[in-house]
Write a protein that holds these residues in place. Structure first.
Motif, PDB file in Angstrom:
ATOM      1  N   LEU A 207       0.799  -1.254  -0.017  1.00 27.23           N
ATOM      2  CA  LEU A 207      -0.062   0.043   0.138  1.00 27.23           C
ATOM      3  C   LEU A 207       0.784   1.242  -0.050  1.00 27.23           C
ATOM      4  CD1 LEU A 207      -3.027  -0.861   2.514  1.00 27.23           C
ATOM      5  CD2 LEU A 207      -2.970  -0.708  -0.143  1.00 27.23           C
ATOM      6  N   ARG A 208       2.148   1.300   0.824  1.00 24.99           N
ATOM      7  CA  ARG A 208       2.941   2.476   0.870  1.00 24.99           C
ATOM      8  C   ARG A 208       3.288   2.675  -0.673  1.00 24.99           C
ATOM      9  NH1 ARG A 208       5.806   0.481   5.773  1.00 24.99           N
ATOM     10  NH2 ARG A 208       4.707   1.544   7.561  1.00 24.99           N
ATOM     11  N   LEU A 209       3.842   1.669  -1.329  1.00 28.49           N
ATOM     12  CA  LEU A 209       4.272   1.662  -2.510  1.00 28.49           C
ATOM     13  C   LEU A 209       3.216   2.377  -3.664  1.00 28.49           C
ATOM     14  CD1 LEU A 209       6.135  -1.834  -3.420  1.00 28.49           C
ATOM     15  CD2 LEU A 209       7.269   0.393  -3.468  1.00 28.49           C
TER      16      LEU A 209
ATOM     17  N   LEU B 181      -5.101  -3.846 -20.649  1.00 28.13           N
ATOM     18  CA  LEU B 181      -5.286  -3.860 -19.186  1.00 28.13           C
ATOM     19  C   LEU B 181      -3.894  -4.114 -18.611  1.00 28.13           C
ATOM     20  CD1 LEU B 181      -8.437  -5.411 -17.640  1.00 28.13           C
ATOM     21  CD2 LEU B 181      -7.580  -2.958 -17.477  1.00 28.13           C
ATOM     22  N   ALA B 182      -3.320  -4.919 -19.478  1.00 23.57           N
ATOM     23  CA  ALA B 182      -1.825  -5.459 -18.878  1.00 23.57           C
ATOM     24  C   ALA B 182      -0.721  -4.278 -19.212  1.00 23.57           C
ATOM     25  CB  ALA B 182      -1.460  -6.964 -19.700  1.00 23.57           C
ATOM     26  N   GLU B 183      -0.795  -3.722 -20.507  1.00 23.65           N
ATOM     27  CA  GLU B 183      -0.083  -2.769 -20.979  1.00 23.65           C
ATOM     28  C   GLU B 183      -0.319  -1.586 -20.271  1.00 23.65           C
ATOM     29  OE1 GLU B 183       0.063  -2.234 -24.928  1.00 23.65           O
ATOM     30  OE2 GLU B 183       0.523  -4.439 -24.951  1.00 23.65           O
ATOM     31  N   ARG B 184      -1.495  -1.125 -19.381  1.00 27.77           N
ATOM     32  CA  ARG B 184      -1.395  -0.068 -18.477  1.00 27.77           C
ATOM     33  C   ARG B 184      -1.432  -0.424 -16.982  1.00 27.77           C
ATOM     34  NH1 ARG B 184      -1.676   1.404 -22.598  1.00 27.77           N
ATOM     35  NH2 ARG B 184      -3.165   2.637 -23.914  1.00 27.77           N
ATOM     36  N   ILE B 185      -1.915  -1.393 -16.568  1.00 35.33           N
ATOM     37  CA  ILE B 185      -1.554  -1.792 -15.128  1.00 35.33           C
ATOM     38  C   ILE B 185      -0.258  -2.126 -14.805  1.00 35.33           C
ATOM     39  CG2 ILE B 185      -2.290  -3.084 -13.234  1.00 35.33           C
ATOM     40  CD1 ILE B 185      -4.882  -3.257 -14.665  1.00 35.33           C
TER      41      ILE B 185
ATOM     42  N   LEU C  54       2.256  -0.146 -12.191  1.00 32.42           N
ATOM     43  CA  LEU C  54       2.737  -0.834 -11.146  1.00 32.42           C
ATOM     44  C   LEU C  54       4.270  -0.880 -10.781  1.00 32.42           C
ATOM     45  CD1 LEU C  54       2.029  -2.564  -8.309  1.00 32.42           C
ATOM     46  CD2 LEU C  54       2.115  -4.461  -9.821  1.00 32.42           C
ATOM     47  N   ALA C  55       4.955  -0.842 -12.314  1.00 32.90           N
ATOM     48  CA  ALA C  55       6.187  -0.955 -12.173  1.00 32.90           C
ATOM     49  C   ALA C  55       6.986   0.147 -11.947  1.00 32.90           C
ATOM     50  CB  ALA C  55       6.985  -1.516 -13.572  1.00 32.90           C
ATOM     51  N   GLY C  56       6.189   1.490 -12.523  1.00 35.28           N
ATOM     52  CA  GLY C  56       6.621   2.695 -11.931  1.00 35.28           C
ATOM     53  C   GLY C  56       6.596   3.217 -10.505  1.00 35.28           C
ATOM     54  N   LYS C  57       6.119   2.411  -9.731  1.00 31.59           N
ATOM     55  CA  LYS C  57       6.068   2.485  -8.077  1.00 31.59           C
ATOM     56  C   LYS C  57       7.123   1.854  -7.690  1.00 31.59           C
ATOM     57  CE  LYS C  57       1.942   4.766  -8.147  1.00 31.59           C
ATOM     58  NZ  LYS C  57       1.870   6.184  -7.242  1.00 31.59           N
TER      59      LYS C  57
ATOM     60  N   LEU D  24      11.412  -7.114 -12.990  1.00 28.88           N
ATOM     61  CA  LEU D  24      10.594  -8.134 -12.847  1.00 28.88           C
ATOM     62  C   LEU D  24       8.968  -8.173 -13.492  1.00 28.88           C
ATOM     63  CD1 LEU D  24      10.923 -11.239 -12.058  1.00 28.88           C
ATOM     64  CD2 LEU D  24       9.854 -10.631  -9.836  1.00 28.88           C
ATOM     65  N   ILE D  25       8.159  -6.979 -12.913  1.00 34.09           N
ATOM     66  CA  ILE D  25       6.982  -6.686 -13.375  1.00 34.09           C
ATOM     67  C   ILE D  25       6.927  -6.309 -14.795  1.00 34.09           C
ATOM     68  CG2 ILE D  25       4.975  -5.117 -13.116  1.00 34.09           C
ATOM     69  CD1 ILE D  25       5.251  -6.872 -10.857  1.00 34.09           C
ATOM     70  N   LEU D  26       7.904  -5.648 -15.434  1.00 36.78           N
ATOM     71  CA  LEU D  26       7.952  -5.174 -16.750  1.00 36.78           C
ATOM     72  C   LEU D  26       8.239  -6.383 -17.807  1.00 36.78           C
ATOM     73  CD1 LEU D  26      10.086  -1.759 -16.863  1.00 36.78           C
ATOM     74  CD2 LEU D  26       7.580  -2.116 -17.192  1.00 36.78           C
ATOM     75  N   ALA D  27       8.813  -7.316 -17.078  1.00 37.45           N
ATOM     76  CA  ALA D  27       9.466  -8.612 -17.890  1.00 37.45           C
ATOM     77  C   ALA D  27       7.974  -9.095 -18.152  1.00 37.45           C
ATOM     78  CB  ALA D  27      10.404  -9.615 -17.413  1.00 37.45           C
TER      79      ALA D  27
END
Lengths: 350, 271
Positions: free
Chosen positions: A54-56, B34-38, B42-45, B53-56
C-alpha cells in the motif's frame, strides 16, 4: 570447620542470588554477526507485506499533521531503565576491559535503541573518558593529532557517537579513513566505539577489511519487552518485537501510539521521490544534520527544492527540527526504513 | 487450390461463430490493454529488480493471450484435419515467401526474442547506434525511448543480423562511467582517492556494487574514469552528471589542472 562451612554457604547463596539476577535480566550483548530479527508470525508477515505494498502504491491515510507545540514531546523517544542493559554490557566487556592490551571494540547502535546512552552510563561507571568529537575544521584539515591532544586523556575511552566523526562528502571521509587505522592499531589505547548501525553499514562499504570485535544488543523478545515495562500477552509482544525488529526504543513508542486512539504512526507523502529518499537516507545515517550540512551532502539539489522537501517531511511528521538540526522522528522510523528498503538503499543489519 | 477444396477446409461460418470470434478478440484486446496499462503503472512505483520483474511479464502475457486466442479461434473456422492443415500451411508459406517475408520474419523474431531475451522492458539497449530504454515489445517492433525522449521503433528482425548491446541485461545494475581529463602533472594516487570518495558520496550510488577508478596515460595528459553503478538504471544520467560536477569541484579544490587540448597545434608552434 563450622566457619569454613559458613563461608562456603555464604559464597554459594551469593552465587545463587547472582544467578537469579542474571536470569531475570533479559538484556544480552552478542556478536553483531549473530544478530537475528525476531521471527514474525505468518499473519504479521502478510500484514507487513500488505502495508508495504500500500505504501508503494501511495494508498494510505496520510495527511499532514497540524503543527502543535505539544507534539514536540511526542517526537522524543520513550525512556526506560537502562541499568539492566548497562549490567549486561558490563558482563560482556568486563574481561576485555581488564586486559592491558590496547584493543578497540565496536558497539552498534540501531536508531532510537539508546545504546549510546547505555554505553555512556557504563563508561561513567568504569570511569572511562567520553571523547568529544572533532569540529568541522579538524575534519576538513585531517587534524587527528590536534583532536587527540584536546582530549587530554591517558585512560581508556569511549566514542559514544562515531557519526560525529565524518560527514558523507568527498572531504568528510578522509578523517575517518585516517582515524580508524590509528585507533585499531592501538595508538590511542583501549577504547569502545559506539556507531550508528546505518553509518556502520556505510563505513564497512568504504573500509577494505572486515572489523572484528563488533557487538550489539540482542533483539528484544517478549520477555525483554515486559522487563522494560510493556505489558501484554506473549503473542502480542512477539508480534510487536517482530514489527520493530527487536528495537526496544521503537517498541515503546509504537506501543504508546497504538494505545492512543487519537494518534497513528506517520506515513510518507504520496509524492515522495528520489530527492525524498536522498534526504531521509542522509539524515538517518548522520543521526542529525543542519540545513547547511544537508546542502553540503546533497550539492546537486537546489536550496529551495531541499527546503521544500524538508518542510513537507516535517509537516507529515517524518522529520523533526530542533536547534538547527534535522532528525528522523522515532514514530516515523519504520515507515522510513521500509521506504528506503523499497528503493534498494544500503540498509543496516537490524 | 480450387474453391471446392477451400470450402472443404473451412467450416460453415454461422452468426454464433462470428459473435464468438468477436468476443474472443475483444477479450484478448481488452486484457492486453489492461496488462499494458496496469503493469507499467505498478512497475513505475517500484524500483530496482522488482520493477524489471514486473515489466518482464508484459510481453509474456501478450504472447500467451495471442496463443490462447489463436487456439480458440482457429478450430471455429477450420476443420482441423491433417489434410486441411497441410493445405493451409502450404498456402500460407507461399504468401509469406513472396509478400509478407519481412513482416513475418519480424513477428517470428519477436517470438524468439521473448525466449532468448536479448532485451526486455526496462533494459537499456543500443541497436545501430541508437541507445534507449525498452518501453514496449510489440508483435513486430520493439519500442525504445532515447535519453532525448525520442521514440524509436526497431523491427525485431534486427536481432537476426545486427548486434544488440544490452547495458543492464534484465538487472538493475547498469555500469556508468564518468570521465576526467587531467594535465599530466599531478599525484595519481591522490586523484584516485579523491575520485573514489566522489563516487562513494554520490546520493545515487548503489553501495552494494563495486566502485573502480581507472587511469590511462595519453599524449595530452591522463584520462581518469570512475566506474560505478547507480541504484536504478533510470538514474544513470543524473548519476554521471553528479559524479562529473562534484569530481571537478573536488579536483579544483586541490588545484589539479585539467588537460587543455590545443585545437591548432601547428599554428601555436609557429607563433
Amino acid at each position: 570447620m563450622n566457619g569454613l562451612f559458613e563461608i562456603y554457604l555464604g559464597l554459594r547463596s551469593k552465587k545463587g542470588y547472582s544467578n537469579s539476577m542474571a536470569d531475570s535480566n533479559k538484556w544480552q550483548v552478542i556478536n553483531a554477526d549473530d544478530f537475528h530479527v525476531p521471527a514474525a508470525p505468518t499473519v504479521t508477515k502478510v500484514q507487513q507485506q500488505w502495508k508495504s505494498l500500500l505504501r508503494l502504491l501511495g494508498i494510505h491515510e496520510s495527511e499532514p499533521e497540524e503543527e502543535d507545540d505539544n507534539d514536540h514531546q511526542s517526537t522524543v523517544k520513550k525512556e526506560f531503565d537502562r541499568r539492566p542493559a548497562v549490567k549486561a554490557l558490563n558482563n560482556h566487556l568486563n574481561e576485555w576491559s581488564k586486559k592491558k592490551e590496547s584493543t578497540v571494540c565496536f558497539l552498534l547502535d540501531p536508531p532510537f535503541s539508546s545504546t549510546d546512552d547505555i554505553a555512556c552510563d557504563w563508561a561513567k561507571q568504569k570511569k572511562w573518558k567520553i571523547l568529544t568529537p572533532p569540529d568541522n575544521t579538524k575534519i576538513r584539515n585531517l587534524d587527528i593529532d590536534g583532536w587527540w591532544k584536546e582530549q587530554k586523556n591517558k585512560n581508556n575511552w569511549l566514542i559514544n557517537d562515531l557519526t560525529r566523526y565524518l560527514i558523507r562528502t568527498s572531504y568528510g571521509l578522509s578523517f575517518i579513513r585516517e582515524l580508524l587505522p590509528r585507533i585499531l592499531f592501538g595508538e590511542f589505547g583501549k577504547g569502545l566505539v559506539v556507531c550508528d548501525s546505518w553509518m556502520f553499514a556505510f563505513i564497512q562499504r568504504i573500509w577494505p577489511l572486515k572489523f572484528s570485535k563488533v557487538y550489539c544488543f540482542a533483539a528484544a523478545g517478549p520477555e525483554l519487552l515486559k522487563q522494560v515495562g510493556i505489558h501484554a500477552g506473549n503473542k502480542s509482544l512477539q508480534k510487536l518485537a517482530a514489527r520493530v525488529h527487536g528495537n526496544v526504543g521503537i517498541a515503546l513508542t509504537v506501543r504508546s501510539i497504538e494505545q492512543n486512539e487519537d494518534r497513528k504512526l506517520p506515513e510518507l507523502p504520496g509524492e515522495s521521490n528520489d530527492i525524498t529518499s536522498f534526504i531521509l537516507y542522509s539524515v538517518l545515517m548522520h543521526r542529525h544534520l543542519s540545513s547547511s550540512q544537508l546542502q553540503e551532502i546533497l550539492t546537486m539539489l537546489p536550496a529551495e527544492e531541499l527546503n521544500l522537501q524538508l518542510f513537507q517531511l516535517k509537516q507529515y511528521g517524518i522529520l523533526n527540527y530542533n536547534e538547527d538540526q534535522w532528525g528522523i522522528n522515532v514514530e516515523a522510523y519504520l515507515a522510513v526504513r521500509d521506504f528506503l528498503n523499497n528503493r534498494a538503499f544500503l540498509l543496516d543489519i537490524f | 487450390m480450387n474453391s471446392e477444396q477451400i470450402a472443404g477446409i473451412l467450416k460453415p461460418i454461422t452468426t454464433d461463430i462470428v459473435i464468438e470470434i468477436i468476443i474472443v478478440i475483444a477479450i484478448v484486446i481488452g486484457l492486453s490493454w489492461l496488462a499494458e496499462r496496469i503493469l507499467p503503472w505498478l512497475a513505475g512505483k517500484l524500483y530496482s529488480g522488482r520493477r524489471l520483474l514486473i515489466l518482464a511479464f508484459i510481453p509474456t502475457i501478450r504472447i500467451l493471450l495471442f496463443i490462447m486466442a489463436v487456439m480458440r479461434i482457429i478450430p471455429l473456422i477450420i476443420e482441423p484435419t491433417l489434410q486441411n492443415m497441410i493445405a493451409i500451411f502450404s498456402a500460407a508459406g507461399v504468401a509469406v515467401g513472396f509478400a509478407l517475408k519481412d513482416y513475418v520474419s519480424s513477428i517470428l523474431a519477436g517470438i524468439v526474442a521473448a525466449y532468448e531475451l536479448p532485451y526486455r522492458p526496462g533494459d537499456w539497449i543500443e541497436v545501430n547506434g541508437v541507445y534507449g530504454e525498452v518501453k514496449h515489445i510489440g508483435t513486430r517492433v520493439v519500442t525504445i525511448v532515447t535519453p532525448d525522449d525520442t521514440t524509436v521503433y526497431i523491427p525485431h528482425l534486427k536481432i537476426w543480423t545486427d548486434l544488440i548491446h544490452n547495458a543492464n541485461s534484465h538487472t538493475p545494475d547498469l555500469l556508468c562511467v564518468a570521465n576526467f581529463y587531467l594535465d599530466p602533472d599531478h599525484d595519481p594516487e591522490q586523484i584516485c582517492r579523491i575520485l573514489k570518495n566522489v563516487a562513494l558520496t554520490s546520493p545515487y550510488i548503489n553501495l552494494a556494487q563495486p566502485v573502480i577508478v581507472l587511469l590511462e596515460d595519453k599524449p595530452w595528459g591522463t584520462h581518469y574514469r570512475i566506474k560505478a553503478y547507480p541504484m536504478d538504471p533510470r538514474q544513470q544520467f543524473q548519476f554521471i552528471s553528479d559524479l562529473t560536477a562534484r569530481g571537478k569541484l573536488s579536483l579544483r579544490k586541490k588545484s589539479v589542472k585539467f588537460a587543455h587540448l590545443s585545437i591548432y597545434p601547428a599554428f601555436q608552434e609557429n607563433n
